[in-house]
Scaffold this motif. Structure first.
Motif, PDB file in Angstrom:
ATOM      1  N   SER A  32      55.676  41.622  54.101  1.00 47.19           N
ATOM      2  CA  SER A  32      54.220  41.624  53.969  1.00 47.19           C
ATOM      3  C   SER A  32      53.509  42.133  55.223  1.00 47.19           C
ATOM      4  O   SER A  32      53.801  41.697  56.331  1.00 47.19           O
ATOM      5  N   TYR A  33      52.581  43.041  54.999  1.00 47.24           N
ATOM      6  CA  TYR A  33      51.658  43.497  56.041  1.00 47.24           C
ATOM      7  C   TYR A  33      50.344  42.747  55.823  1.00 47.24           C
ATOM      8  O   TYR A  33      49.778  42.809  54.732  1.00 47.24           O
ATOM      9  N   ARG A  34      49.850  42.093  56.843  1.00 49.96           N
ATOM     10  CA  ARG A  34      48.578  41.406  56.701  1.00 49.96           C
ATOM     11  C   ARG A  34      47.541  42.034  57.629  1.00 49.96           C
ATOM     12  O   ARG A  34      47.865  42.471  58.727  1.00 49.96           O
ATOM     13  N   GLU A  35      46.321  42.056  57.153  1.00 52.68           N
ATOM     14  CA  GLU A  35      45.230  42.615  57.954  1.00 52.68           C
ATOM     15  C   GLU A  35      45.183  41.903  59.295  1.00 52.68           C
ATOM     16  O   GLU A  35      45.209  40.678  59.374  1.00 52.68           O
ATOM     17  N   ASN A  36      45.097  42.689  60.348  1.00 52.61           N
ATOM     18  CA  ASN A  36      45.135  42.129  61.696  1.00 52.61           C
ATOM     19  C   ASN A  36      43.807  42.197  62.429  1.00 52.61           C
ATOM     20  O   ASN A  36      43.743  41.833  63.593  1.00 52.61           O
ATOM     21  N   PHE A  37      42.761  42.659  61.744  1.00 51.68           N
ATOM     22  CA  PHE A  37      41.460  42.723  62.411  1.00 51.68           C
ATOM     23  C   PHE A  37      40.437  41.951  61.597  1.00 51.68           C
ATOM     24  O   PHE A  37      40.146  42.287  60.455  1.00 51.68           O
ATOM     25  N   THR A  38      39.871  40.908  62.186  1.00 52.40           N
ATOM     26  CA  THR A  38      38.853  40.117  61.493  1.00 52.40           C
ATOM     27  C   THR A  38      37.633  39.831  62.342  1.00 52.40           C
ATOM     28  O   THR A  38      36.788  39.037  61.948  1.00 52.40           O
ATOM     29  N   ALA A  39      37.534  40.436  63.480  1.00 52.12           N
ATOM     30  CA  ALA A  39      36.357  40.233  64.316  1.00 52.12           C
ATOM     31  C   ALA A  39      35.132  40.835  63.631  1.00 52.12           C
ATOM     32  O   ALA A  39      35.255  41.615  62.687  1.00 52.12           O
ATOM     33  N   PRO A  40      33.946  40.491  64.085  1.00 51.00           N
ATOM     34  CA  PRO A  40      32.767  41.204  63.591  1.00 51.00           C
ATOM     35  C   PRO A  40      32.953  42.698  63.832  1.00 51.00           C
ATOM     36  O   PRO A  40      33.694  43.098  64.738  1.00 51.00           O
ATOM     37  N   PRO A  41      32.327  43.540  63.035  1.00 49.05           N
ATOM     38  CA  PRO A  41      32.501  44.987  63.201  1.00 49.05           C
ATOM     39  C   PRO A  41      32.241  45.428  64.636  1.00 49.05           C
ATOM     40  O   PRO A  41      31.316  44.943  65.292  1.00 49.05           O
ATOM     41  N   THR A  42      33.062  46.332  65.098  1.00 55.11           N
ATOM     42  CA  THR A  42      32.874  46.850  66.441  1.00 55.11           C
ATOM     43  C   THR A  42      31.633  47.749  66.487  1.00 55.11           C
ATOM     44  O   THR A  42      31.076  48.116  65.445  1.00 55.11           O
TER      45      THR A  42
END
Length: 569
Positions: free
Chosen positions: A499-509
């Motif tokens: 499984s590949y999981r999304e690694n970016f969850t910060a507010p949009p850059t």
């Protein structure tokens, strides 16, 4: 295993008018709060102070706790109940002395709930005491209004041992909700691998055409060719397809996902993949994405994929499978119950079976994996009883997430609603429950009551061995786990390392805010043209260069700067 948990941006940015406080909008991501181990958390009975009289596990007299609710298509009621007045609200009042008050409710469909919430923010309406949202972007938009409190200290003081244990299974679920001065939302734990893709194949077609189980993409192509050209349904017409994809909204759409095809070439499109060196890279611009697009174009040309796949969402695509027109579909283990159970209703004698996702030419397997959290809870700065949410959720984690024999939730939420006792034994068969089955846990503040990430798949794996339940959670799981679901869950768990999981969850850059929509449009248009043969495969290389020069390179740097900041320890 790629297990770092971070959430994909899927909703529009909050209107600028909702960013009410400049200071709040300037907060930067920081390290997660130091979460104590599960056995160090203090429980409500251990001398914790409350904001109102509290006795024998409940507020006495009762207190009010205001909230709002998003009504999904699977949230159904019986006995004349509503979201505002039902078996769940009665339980909260009777068991905990908490009177839940709903400021308003709205359906999930067509983003009605999100729209209603954004309008409330734009109008500067007073927020309720507790707000739970499924979407990480929306949670961050709410944080940036400055209306909600830092919750790390509350968590340390009030969260129970079992609640902490559930979140501590993956502390990175805190990452999306952190600012320099602490955490501003509490992640809602979700079952691990709950939505990760496996393949379902028409087993009666496999048997009729004497086909073998696929292990590779090449094997799967032989099966698809037979499904398209050898009249598997026996109607004398060439009207069947190999595989169902519905990528109107996403290549990773839940019930007709193409992520497993990209994964066979070492990437998953539309998410930030972790690389061998620990950095993050956008999956859609990796070399493997070009190979996957080339294969999709080839399959489209051969008639393996329905010509309207780009116009279909995952629900429409899955209906092709359940109506008997498609022989293969990718989706979660729970699809055995819905919608795939409709196949037997629509096509008498039809059978399906779960299979592992295939390996690519280099032996790679991959799929988009779900996160270990399904949303977040925010607590209003003006809440009179901010600890009340923990009183509520602690009880659910201690008694629902991991029930003991004799607990009120030992079988499901409530007898007569999601289970019945028939001849002295519990059953979740809707036909045996007076008035049919509804699921009260979907009425709860956190959508599904309380979940410990690792518990569900491990329970299914043990039940699949045929040894019978070994604990009360497995007893409860057995009520909804028929043979097809256990078989699918076993396949799913065997693939956990793919499984590949999304690694970016910060507010949009910064660059995402200014360039993100244009880059997404460029990606979607280019991919569609390649799949449908309106542009050559080498158009992908031009797309990558344009993506990088039009903001992609800057975004990659910003994403990695954030990723380093939350992984310092």
């Amino acid at each position: 295993m790629r297990t770092t948990l971070l959430k994909k941006r899927t909703l529009p940015l909050l209107l600028a008018s909702t960013c009410l406080l400049a200071a709040a909008c300037s907060r930067q991501p920081a390290e997660p709060p130091k979460i104590p181990s599960a056995d160090s958390g203090a429980a409500p009975s251990q001398g914790i102070k409350y904001t109102a009289p509290f006795k024998d596990g409940k507020y006495d007299p009762p207190i009010d706790l205001s909230t709002i609710a998003e009504i999904t298509s699977s949230t159904t009621f019986k006995n004349g109940e509503t979201m505002e007045n039902n078996v769940h609200t009665k339980w909260a009042m009777d068991r905990l002395g908490i009177q839940l008050k709903y400021n308003w409710t709205a359906p999930q469909a067509n983003k009605a709930f999100e729209t209603r919430l954004r309008l409330a923010l734009s109008a500067n309406e007073e927020m309720p005491d507790v707000v739970a949202v499924r979407n990480t972007q929306l949670a961050n938009d709410l944080i940036d209004t400055g209306k909600f409190m830092e919750v790390g200290k509350l968590w340390e003081q009030y969260a129970s041992p079992m609640y902490k244990k559930a979140v501590n299974e993956d502390p990175s679920m805190w990452y999306p909700f952190m600012r320099s001065d602490g955490a501003y939302a509490i992640p809602i734990p979700e079952y691990s691998w709950n939505d990760d893709t496996i393949l379902y194949i028409r087993e009666d077609w496999m048997e009729k055409l004497n086909l073998k189980a696929p292990e590779t993409i090449a094997d799967l192509e032989k099966i698809m060719d037979a499904f398209v050209n050898q009249d598997p349904d026996g109607n004398g017409k060439k009207d069947t397809y190999g595989v169902a994809f519905g990528f109107r909204d996403s290549l990773n759409a839940g019930m007709a996902s193409a992520s497993w095809l990209f994964g066979a070439y070492g990437t998953v499109a539309e998410i930030w993949n972790q690389q061998p060196d620990g950095t993050l890279a956008y999956g859609s611009v990796q070399p493997g994405a070009k190979l996957a697009l080339g294969k999709m174009k080839e399959w489209m040309d051969k008639g393996y994929i329905h010509k309207e796949a780009a116009l279909q969402d995952d629900s429409k695509a899955s209906s092709l499978f359940t109506s008997g027109k498609v022989g293969i579909i990718g989706g979660p283990h729970w699809m055995t119950l819905f919608p795939l159970a409709d196949l037997q209703k629509n096509v008498p004698g039809a059978k399906f079976k779960a299979y592992a996702i295939p390996k690519g030419p280099d032996g790679k397997q991959g799929r988009k994996g779900n996160l270990n959290f399904s949303g977040a809870v925010l607590i209003n700065k003006n809440a009179k009883h901010p600890e009340a949410f923990f009183v509520y959720e602690n009880y659910l984690f201690e008694h629902f997430a991991w029930p003991q024999k004799g607990d009120e939730f030992q079988y499901q939420f409530k007898e007569g609603y999601d289970y019945a006792i028939v001849d002295g034994k519990p059953t979740a068969d809707t036909n045996k429950i007076p008035g049919g089955r509804v699921i009260p846990q979907k009425y709860t503040l956190t959508f599904e009551a309380a979940r410990i990430p690792s518990s569900q798949m491990e329970a299914y794996a043990n039940l699949a061995k045929g040894n019978g339940p070994t604990n009360q959670f497995e007893v409860r799981s057995s009520l909804i786990a028929d043979a097809p679901r256990l078989q699918a869950a076993t396949v799913n768990l065997e693939l956990k390392n793919t499984s590949y999981r999304e690694n970016f969850t910060a507010p949009p850059t910064k660059t995402m805010k200014s360039r993100g929509d244009n880059l997404k449009t460029l990606e979607k248009d280019t991919f569609a043209k390649i799949i449908y043969g309106e542009a050559p495969l080498d158009e992908f290389d031009k797309f990558v260069k344009s993506w990088e020069s039009s903001g992609g390179s800057a975004i990659t740097q910003e994403v990695n700067d954030w990723y380093k900041s939350v992984k310092k320890k």
